[in-house]
Structures are given as C-alpha cells and as structure tokens.
Design an enzyme around this catalytic site. Structure first.
Site, PDB file in Angstrom:
ATOM      1  N   ASP A  31       0.832  -1.208   0.000  1.00  9.71           N
ATOM      2  CA  ASP A  31       0.000   0.000   0.000  1.00  9.71           C
ATOM      3  C   ASP A  31       0.860   1.249   0.000  1.00  9.71           C
ATOM      4  O   ASP A  31       0.579   2.225  -0.690  1.00  9.71           O
ATOM      5  CB  ASP A  31      -0.896   0.035   1.244  1.00  9.71           C
ATOM      6  N   ASP A  33       4.003   1.689  -1.061  1.00 10.23           N
ATOM      7  CA  ASP A  33       4.664   1.954  -2.341  1.00 10.23           C
ATOM      8  C   ASP A  33       3.672   2.442  -3.388  1.00 10.23           C
ATOM      9  O   ASP A  33       3.980   3.303  -4.203  1.00 10.23           O
ATOM     10  CB  ASP A  33       5.381   0.697  -2.836  1.00 10.23           C
ATOM     11  N   ASP A  35       1.005   4.177  -2.808  1.00 13.20           N
ATOM     12  CA  ASP A  35       0.721   5.581  -2.493  1.00 13.20           C
ATOM     13  C   ASP A  35       1.832   6.516  -2.946  1.00 13.20           C
ATOM     14  O   ASP A  35       1.569   7.608  -3.442  1.00 13.20           O
ATOM     15  CB  ASP A  35       0.496   5.750  -0.985  1.00 13.20           C
ATOM     16  N   LEU A  81     -35.738  -8.201 -17.248  1.00  4.23           N
ATOM     17  CA  LEU A  81     -35.677  -9.617 -17.592  1.00  4.23           C
ATOM     18  C   LEU A  81     -37.011 -10.252 -17.217  1.00  4.23           C
ATOM     19  O   LEU A  81     -37.610  -9.892 -16.207  1.00  4.23           O
ATOM     20  CB  LEU A  81     -34.571 -10.313 -16.788  1.00  4.23           C
ATOM     21  N   GLU A 111     -25.534 -17.503 -15.829  1.00  2.00           N
ATOM     22  CA  GLU A 111     -24.850 -16.517 -14.987  1.00  2.00           C
ATOM     23  C   GLU A 111     -25.618 -16.369 -13.697  1.00  2.00           C
ATOM     24  O   GLU A 111     -26.799 -16.664 -13.639  1.00  2.00           O
ATOM     25  CB  GLU A 111     -24.840 -15.154 -15.707  1.00  2.00           C
ATOM     26  N   LYS A 113     -27.464 -14.028 -11.033  1.00  2.00           N
ATOM     27  CA  LYS A 113     -28.137 -12.727 -11.073  1.00  2.00           C
ATOM     28  C   LYS A 113     -27.736 -11.958  -9.823  1.00  2.00           C
ATOM     29  O   LYS A 113     -28.096 -12.318  -8.711  1.00  2.00           O
ATOM     30  CB  LYS A 113     -29.651 -12.910 -11.119  1.00  2.00           C
ATOM     31  N   ASP A 115     -27.415  -9.015  -7.137  1.00  2.00           N
ATOM     32  CA  ASP A 115     -28.408  -8.138  -6.553  1.00  2.00           C
ATOM     33  C   ASP A 115     -27.747  -6.821  -6.169  1.00  2.00           C
ATOM     34  O   ASP A 115     -27.176  -6.681  -5.102  1.00  2.00           O
ATOM     35  CB  ASP A 115     -29.002  -8.832  -5.326  1.00  2.00           C
ATOM     36  N   ARG A 134     -29.425   2.564 -14.801  1.00  2.00           N
ATOM     37  CA  ARG A 134     -30.468   2.070 -15.685  1.00  2.00           C
ATOM     38  C   ARG A 134     -31.640   3.044 -15.766  1.00  2.00           C
ATOM     39  O   ARG A 134     -32.236   3.222 -16.818  1.00  2.00           O
ATOM     40  CB  ARG A 134     -30.967   0.706 -15.191  1.00  2.00           C
ATOM     41  N   GLU A 170     -23.363  -4.956 -12.853  1.00  2.00           N
ATOM     42  CA  GLU A 170     -24.062  -4.654 -11.619  1.00  2.00           C
ATOM     43  C   GLU A 170     -23.063  -4.101 -10.606  1.00  2.00           C
ATOM     44  O   GLU A 170     -21.991  -4.665 -10.418  1.00  2.00           O
ATOM     45  CB  GLU A 170     -24.686  -5.962 -11.095  1.00  2.00           C
ATOM     46  N   TYR A 222     -21.694  -8.367 -17.129  1.00  6.77           N
ATOM     47  CA  TYR A 222     -22.376  -9.510 -17.714  1.00  6.77           C
ATOM     48  C   TYR A 222     -22.850  -9.318 -19.149  1.00  6.77           C
ATOM     49  O   TYR A 222     -23.545 -10.176 -19.680  1.00  6.77           O
ATOM     50  CB  TYR A 222     -23.554  -9.934 -16.839  1.00  6.77           C
ATOM     51  N   LYS A 309     -35.641 -17.262 -10.606  1.00  6.96           N
ATOM     52  CA  LYS A 309     -35.563 -16.710  -9.245  1.00  6.96           C
ATOM     53  C   LYS A 309     -35.502 -17.815  -8.199  1.00  6.96           C
ATOM     54  O   LYS A 309     -36.338 -18.726  -8.214  1.00  6.96           O
ATOM     55  CB  LYS A 309     -36.799 -15.849  -8.974  1.00  6.96           C
ATOM     56  N   CYS A 403     -38.391  -2.071  32.015  1.00  4.26           N
ATOM     57  CA  CYS A 403     -37.085  -2.306  31.418  1.00  4.26           C
ATOM     58  C   CYS A 403     -36.512  -3.641  31.897  1.00  4.26           C
ATOM     59  O   CYS A 403     -36.493  -3.907  33.095  1.00  4.26           O
ATOM     60  CB  CYS A 403     -36.135  -1.171  31.778  1.00  4.26           C
ATOM     61  N   CYS A 406     -33.319  -2.728  34.223  1.00  2.00           N
ATOM     62  CA  CYS A 406     -33.364  -1.956  35.471  1.00  2.00           C
ATOM     63  C   CYS A 406     -34.770  -1.855  36.040  1.00  2.00           C
ATOM     64  O   CYS A 406     -34.996  -1.198  37.049  1.00  2.00           O
ATOM     65  CB  CYS A 406     -32.789  -0.565  35.239  1.00  2.00           C
ATOM     66  N   CYS A 421     -36.589   3.189  27.762  1.00  2.00           N
ATOM     67  CA  CYS A 421     -36.386   3.151  29.210  1.00  2.00           C
ATOM     68  C   CYS A 421     -35.876   4.525  29.619  1.00  2.00           C
ATOM     69  O   CYS A 421     -34.822   4.960  29.164  1.00  2.00           O
ATOM     70  CB  CYS A 421     -35.357   2.084  29.582  1.00  2.00           C
ATOM     71  N   CYS A 427     -29.464   2.734  34.223  1.00  2.00           N
ATOM     72  CA  CYS A 427     -29.727   1.535  33.435  1.00  2.00           C
ATOM     73  C   CYS A 427     -28.420   1.105  32.761  1.00  2.00           C
ATOM     74  O   CYS A 427     -27.865   1.837  31.938  1.00  2.00           O
ATOM     75  CB  CYS A 427     -30.808   1.875  32.410  1.00  2.00           C
TER      76      CYS A 427
HETATM   77  P1  AMP Z   1     -35.185  -7.114 -13.260  1.00  2.00           P
HETATM   78  O1  AMP Z   1     -34.709  -5.906 -12.530  1.00  2.00           O
HETATM   79  O2  AMP Z   1     -35.766  -8.162 -12.379  1.00  2.00           O
HETATM   80  O3  AMP Z   1     -36.015  -6.779 -14.455  1.00  2.00           O
HETATM   81  O4  AMP Z   1     -33.865  -7.817 -13.834  1.00  2.00           O
HETATM   82  C1  AMP Z   1     -33.030  -7.162 -14.736  1.00  2.00           C
HETATM   83  C2  AMP Z   1     -31.806  -6.722 -13.996  1.00  2.00           C
HETATM   84  O5  AMP Z   1     -31.089  -7.808 -13.493  1.00  2.00           O
HETATM   85  C3  AMP Z   1     -30.828  -6.034 -14.888  1.00  2.00           C
HETATM   86  O6  AMP Z   1     -31.140  -4.680 -15.047  1.00  2.00           O
HETATM   87  C4  AMP Z   1     -29.554  -6.199 -14.125  1.00  2.00           C
HETATM   88  O7  AMP Z   1     -29.373  -5.092 -13.255  1.00  2.00           O
HETATM   89  C5  AMP Z   1     -29.760  -7.384 -13.240  1.00  2.00           C
HETATM   90  N1  AMP Z   1     -28.802  -8.467 -13.476  1.00  2.00           N
HETATM   91  C6  AMP Z   1     -28.055  -9.028 -12.518  1.00  2.00           C
HETATM   92  N2  AMP Z   1     -27.276  -9.986 -12.996  1.00  2.00           N
HETATM   93  C7  AMP Z   1     -27.497 -10.053 -14.326  1.00  2.00           C
HETATM   94  C8  AMP Z   1     -26.983 -10.856 -15.376  1.00  2.00           C
HETATM   95  N3  AMP Z   1     -26.081 -11.806 -15.152  1.00  2.00           N
HETATM   96  N4  AMP Z   1     -27.449 -10.625 -16.626  1.00  2.00           N
HETATM   97  C9  AMP Z   1     -28.390  -9.678 -16.849  1.00  2.00           C
HETATM   98  N5  AMP Z   1     -28.914  -8.902 -15.892  1.00  2.00           N
HETATM   99  C10 AMP Z   1     -28.493  -9.076 -14.645  1.00  2.00           C
HETATM  100 ZN    ZN Z   2     -33.505   0.446  31.929  1.00  2.75          ZN
END
Ligand code: AMP
Ligand code: ZN
Length: 665
Positions: A31, A33, A35, A81, A111, A113, A115, A134, A170, A222, A309, A403, A406, A421, A427
């Site tokens: 780290d 070096d 920097d 999707l 792939e 998905k 979150d 998006r 994502e 992706y 899902k 409580c 106490c 409380c 307490c």
């Molecule tokens: P939805 O929001 O349920 O309509 O799903 C579409 C969203 O899934 C996309 O806009 C992406 O943000 C997300 N996503 C996550 N992983 C993937 C993936 N491997 N391929 C495509 N979309 C993905």
């Molecule tokens: Zn208390």
C-alpha cells in the site's frame, strides 16, 4: 525519458497494480509503495496540466462533487428480464425460443443474477467515457464521477477487444464490506443500512465522490453491447472482456443443453449462500449472438434471456421466548428467541421483531410456530405465524411494561414506534452504551480503550459516566482482567489526549438524543460554546440552522437535567474543549448577526458555497427560499424571474456580489 513518457509509464504501472489487486485479488505492491507512486503521478500531472486525463489512476480517489446528476438517454435501451420460478417455466421458455428460431440447436450461458444496481459503462476508442444508471431503461443518471472511484472497473481496457462498446454490469456491495460499514455506523450511533442492494444503489447517487471511494463497492460485468461483429457468442465476448481487465465472474458457464442449465441451477441453489455477495437468481441467455438478434425483444425484456428466481428461503420453527434489548439511547428492541434452525446456510437462533406494533400486527406469541425468512436482509425476520399449530393455551403477547435491565417503567411517546427506558443514569446498557459512544472514533476517538473494557470498568464500579474516565489512574486499571501495565498506560494517555478534541466532536460525544455528527457541527458553529447551548431557550435553538422542534426539545431536556449539568461542569474542570477554539474563529465576525440572506444566481468573485460560508462566518443566516423573514437577496447573474418578483412584492433589498463584499469588509 520525457515527462510525458514518465507520466504514461506511471499510469500503466498503477493501472496494472489496481487490476491485480481489485480484479485478480492478488496484490503486487505494498500500500505504501502504491501511495508513493500515486503521489508522484499526482505531482507530475499537477505540474504539467496539459497531460491531465480523466481516466488517470489519480482520478480514482474521489474529490469531485456532483450536485445534480445529469439525465442521459441510453444509446441502447436497458431492458428488464422476464422471470421464471420452476424448471417447467424454463422448459416452456426453451420451447418458445426454439419455435421462434425454427431450430433445436441452442446453447446457453448461465450466470448468477447479482443483486445490486445496474450500470451501463460506455467506452469509445478503448477509453472509458461515461457511466449511466439504468433509470427507467430509456434514460438514466450520469454517475461517471462516482463510478471512476470503483477501482475494479478498467478505465482503459488493456488488450485486444472491440473498441466502441458498452459494458453492462451490476454495482454490488460484498456482504463483508457491508457488515463492516454497519459496524462503524453502530459505533457512531447511526442507524444501520438495511441491505447491500439499497446501499450499493444509494452509493452511486452520493454527491461527494470521496465518500463513494471509501465504500467497498465492486462491479461485476455480464454483457458487452457493440455493433462490431468480432465475437460470435455471448460467452466468447465475456471471456474476452475478462482478458482485457473487466471483472467478469468466474461463475459463468456455457450450457450445451437445458439439462446442463438445470445442473447449474441446482448447484447454485445451495452454493449461493457461500458467495461473498448476494444473488437472487440465475440468468440464462441464448449464447449465439446471431440467434439473440433474431429473437429480439418484447415490450419490456429480451426474448433471448430469462431470469430464474430462487425461492426466498423460509423455515418454520418455534418461538421460545421474546426478550428485549436496551440500546444506548434507551430504545427497546424486541427479539425473538427461536428453536435453532438451519436457514440459508447459517443457524438462526434469533430474529428481530422491530417493535410492539409489529408483534401486534402479526399476532406473534410465545410457543407459536413461526415462519422465518432470510431475504435481502442480513438479519432474519418473522413473516407469519402458523395458526394451525398454535397451542390452545396460547395467550396474546403483552409487550414489556418495564425495562428488562433496570425494571423502570417504559415510556412511549406519541408518534414513536419504539418504547424507551427513561432511566438514563441507572440503566446498565445505557450507561455503558453512552460511554462507548463517547470514546468512539468519530467522537472522542480515545485510543487504547475499547467497548468491552468500558463494560468491565463499569462492572468494577470504576466508572459510572464519561466524566469518570478522566479520574481513572493507571494504578486503578492495572488489576483489571487482561490489563498489562503497558496497555493501562496507553489507555490513560489516550484519555488524556482526548482533551484536545475539538468542541464539535465533544458535543457529538455527549450523546444528546438526535444530536448526530452534523447537528453537532451546526450547533457548535451557531452557539460557539456549551454554555451558550445549555442556556439557550427553545426559540433560540430553533433559530439555529437546521435545528427543528424535536432536536431543540431534546437539547432542552438534556440541559435542564441536574446530572448532566454536573457532568458538563466536571468535563470543563478536566480541560476538555467546550467551546470553539479561537483559531477556528479567525475570520469570523458578528457583523451580519440576525440577518437572513437568500443567495440566487451565478457569481464571479466567489463560488456560491464560498458566498454562503462568508455569510455564516460573519454571523448571518442563509435561507433557501424568500420569505418575510429575508433581509437581503444577494443576486448574481441570471437570478430567477419568479424570485425577483417575490422579492419586490415583499420589499426585500437586493444587493450585488460586490455590495456584499463591501458589507463584510
Ligand atoms: P429485473 O430488474 O428483475 O427486471 O432484472 C433485470 C436486472 O437484473 C438487470 O437490469 C440487471 O441489473 C440485473 N442483473 C443481474 N445480474 C445479471 C446478469 N447476469 N445478466 C443480466 N442482468 C443481470
Ligand atoms: Zn432500563
């Protein structure tokens, strides 16, 4: 070597280290070096501004502020999707696409998905140009400045690839990083973030990119979108994207048949719980790009892809007992103690019940069989009661009246979801919690003293409140468990050193309800000393910038309490900073005391923010809208016409930037 070559070689070297560290997870430099080299590049770029470059590694530490994110139209729409929930759904999908294509020769990529928040990265001539969220699929927000701080995203992909393209992916927050952020928030008395997904997407819209740079965000890619026909399959395009530096997850798989898709689904249904980030399903895509094109899109989603899902995991278990936790502010949180059960890869024994209303709404009772779910949230929650299994002897839950620590009678004020409380000073968890908050990093930042030691010191009767810390001696603490002489000394000198912490932090450390970091700053600035705050009336308090009724009342409650007055007096005697230091008062006057300003338009000699600061530094108040209370409007170029009319209607004096400068000099 010319300067330009030197800059170029430093950039390449640093990009390489970033790639090794953030994409390959394999550090190739210390780290320190790193920097040093970064600082060197920074210096060269500063001295030779003609070589500055928005895609330089120096631009990744943040610094720029975005006030309003620009709305940008996507060149290629970002679709949703379609979802599926069973293998039958997937078989139906395969039938549909094979019918559409008129062939059974189809292969797929599988792939995970992810979150998080979807992002579209635009590259032109092999250089990062912009990053857009998006949004509604047609238009999103330009968050380029913030995205540049995510170091796993290559700004200049390195190697053979298409040259004009969009990368879709994502933005995610790995679970570990998310937990760490929450630990810090708890320590600072702030509310925890609810889940990684919302926190990731919220991060993209932060105004201060330095703040974004601090967050452990990552970007998993992706999809490559390009009109260059270099690759024949989706899988091939992703593999190549990975080679030139993009973080394409190693989990993607080519499936030669729908059965192989099922294998992937089965595997990840279990294995997903061991991933470092959250997934809520799988995405299956037709692999052949020509076939993708033939299939096209419905009104909202590609026909060539489908999401599968996972079921949110749920289990039934018995609720053995409801207990109550007391926080540092006295807030009570009910907790469900469950018969231990396996859920989403971990053993669950407890679930949060939030508050009394929640218990009443679901009619949750001891000995009930309850359904526990672990969805996007880290802490499991109870979603329903299995009424068919309710024992006949069952009686509705009566919420705690006293409580648990106490035994003081709990109170609940109108409009508050939580019970409290009120026994602030007697307490135990409140006493400990308050001292722990006092010593925390963003407050008094006391080195050598940790949360557990605080609890130990309290149990041993050595401290009852934060003022007692300053009476501790090395001799007193040495006999404590696990306390060596050296650490005892560190602790005492850490406490001693905290006497230099500036007033605004001391004010935050006091733990007055609703007085967080920002409010403490505002109060310190406005009132200048603890005495002024403790003697302020309700009216004086709400007159300060951003102090509302709720905060004002809380301060009044605090300052009318004899114990608090005594504590503050002791802190004063010990020599803590209970007023703003003369240094920070330099350049500050009271010449604008009592005057309210509205600032409008564009200025030349100073920025809008500097102007506002100058008003406040000289004792004036800045308001965002014109009202009867406004005394002056400082008008720059292009002041809005509606403001002008309103100002004239109310007879408010309009002054120029120069008038204002003359006024304060
Ligand atoms: P939805 O929001 O349920 O309509 O799903 C579409 C969203 O899934 C996309 O806009 C992406 O943000 C997300 N996503 C996550 N992983 C993937 C993936 N491997 N391929 C495509 N979309 C993905
Ligand atoms: Zn208390």
């Amino acid at each position: 070597m010319t300067i330009q070559q030197k800059i170029q070689s430093l950039k390449e070297e640093l990009n390489n280290h970033n790639y090794n560290y953030y994409v390959l997870d394999n550090a190739t430099i210390s780290d320190v070096d790193f920097d040093i080299k970064l600082k060197e590049l920074e210096k060269l770029e500063k001295q030779n501004p003609e070589f500055s470059d928005p895609n330089s590694p120096t631009q990744r530490v943040g610094g720029a502020i975005t006030k309003n994110f620009k709305t940008v139209t996507h060149k290629n729409r970002m679709y949703s999707l379609d979802n599926s929930y069973s293998k039958d759904d997937l078989l139906d999908w395969e039938k549909r696409i094979q019918k559409g294509l008129g062939t059974t020769e189809t292969q797929y990529t599988c792939e995970l998905k992810f979150d998080g928040a979807s992002i579209n990265l635009t590259y032109e001539n092999g250089q990062f140009i912009k990053a857009v969220t998006r949004g509604d699929g047609f238009q999103g927000d330009d968050v380029s400045t913030n995205i540049r701080t995510i170091k796993s995203i290559p700004l200049i992909p390195n190697g053979d690839f298409v040259s004009n393209f969009e990368m879709r992916g994502e933005i995610i927050l790995p679970i570990d990083g998310f937990n760490k952020m929450n630990e810090e928030r708890l320590e600072n008395g702030e509310e925890e973030y609810r889940n990684p997904r919302n926190t990731a997407s919220g991060s993209l819209k932060l105004q201060d990119s330095t703040e974004v740079a601090k967050r452990p965000l990552d970007c998993l890619l992706y999809q490559v979108v390009t009109s260059e026909r270099k690759y024949k399959t989706h899988f091939e395009s992703l593999e190549n994207a990975r080679k030139v530096g993009f973080k394409v997850p190693e989990t993607i798989k080519l499936a030669k048949s729908i059965d192989q898709v099922f294998e992937f689904v089965n595997y990840w249904d279990v294995e997903r719980h061991n991933l470092p980030y959250e997934t809520d399903g799988i995405v299956i895509k037709v692999n052949n790009l020509q076939q993708q094109e033939e299939l096209g899109y419905t009104a909202k989603a590609p026909r060539w892809a489908i999401a599968y899902k996972f079921k949110a995991e749920q289990v039934a278990t018995i609720l053995n007992e409801i207990t109550y936790q007391v926080g540092r502010t006295g807030a009570i949180t009910p907790v469900a103690n469950l018969a231990p059960v396996q859920l989403a890869g971990t053993t669950v024994k407890r679930a949060s019940l939030h508050n009394a209303d929640q218990i009443e709404k679901l009619d949750i009772r001891v000995n009930d069989t309850v359904f526990v779910e672990k969805g996007g949230e880290i802490i499991p929650k109870i979603i329903a009661v299995d009424l068919t299994k309710r024992p006949e002897s069952s009686k509705p839950t009566i919420y705690a009246t006293n409580c648990p620590e106490c035994n003081t009678k709990l109170v609940r004020t109108e409009g508050d979801a939580k019970h409290y409380c009120p026994n602030e000073f007697g307490c135990a968890p409140q006493i400990t919690g308050r001292i722990q908050h006092f010593i925390s990093r963003k407050a008094m930042d006391i080195d050598g003293l940790g949360g557990e030691t605080v609890d130990l010191l309290r149990k041993e009767g050595l401290i009852q409140n934060y003022a007692d810390l300053y009476d501790l001696t090395v001799k007193q603490v040495i006999p404590l468990e696990r306390m060596a002489e050296k650490s005892a000394q560190n602790m005492i000198s850490g406490i001693e050193k905290s006497k230099e912490i500036p007033f605004e932090k001391v004010l935050f450390a006091l733990g007055i309800r609703f007085v967080g970091e920002t409010v403490a700053k505002k109060l310190a600035k406005h009132f200048k000393s603890i005495d002024n705050i403790m003697t302020a009336t309700f009216e004086e308090l709400i007159n300060a910038d951003e102090i509302g009724d709720r905060i004002a009342q809380s301060i009044l409650d605090f300052s009318s309490d004899a114990t608090n007055i005594q504590l503050i007096n002791r802190l004063k005697e010990y020599g803590l900073q209970l007023e703003v230091s003369p240094d920070s008062l330099k350049n500050q006057t009271n010449i604008l005391q009592g005057q309210v300003f509205v600032v409008s338009g564009v200025f030349h000699q100073m920025s809008r923010n500097e102007l506002k600061k100058a008003i406040e530094d000289n004792g004036g108040k800045v308001s965002s809208s014109i009202s009867k209370k406004t005394n002056f409007i400082v008008a720059g170029d292009n002041m809005g016409p509606s403001k002008l009319i309103k100002a004239e209607d109310l007879g408010i004096t309009i002054i120029t930037e120069q008038d204002f400068i003359d006024k304060i000099n």
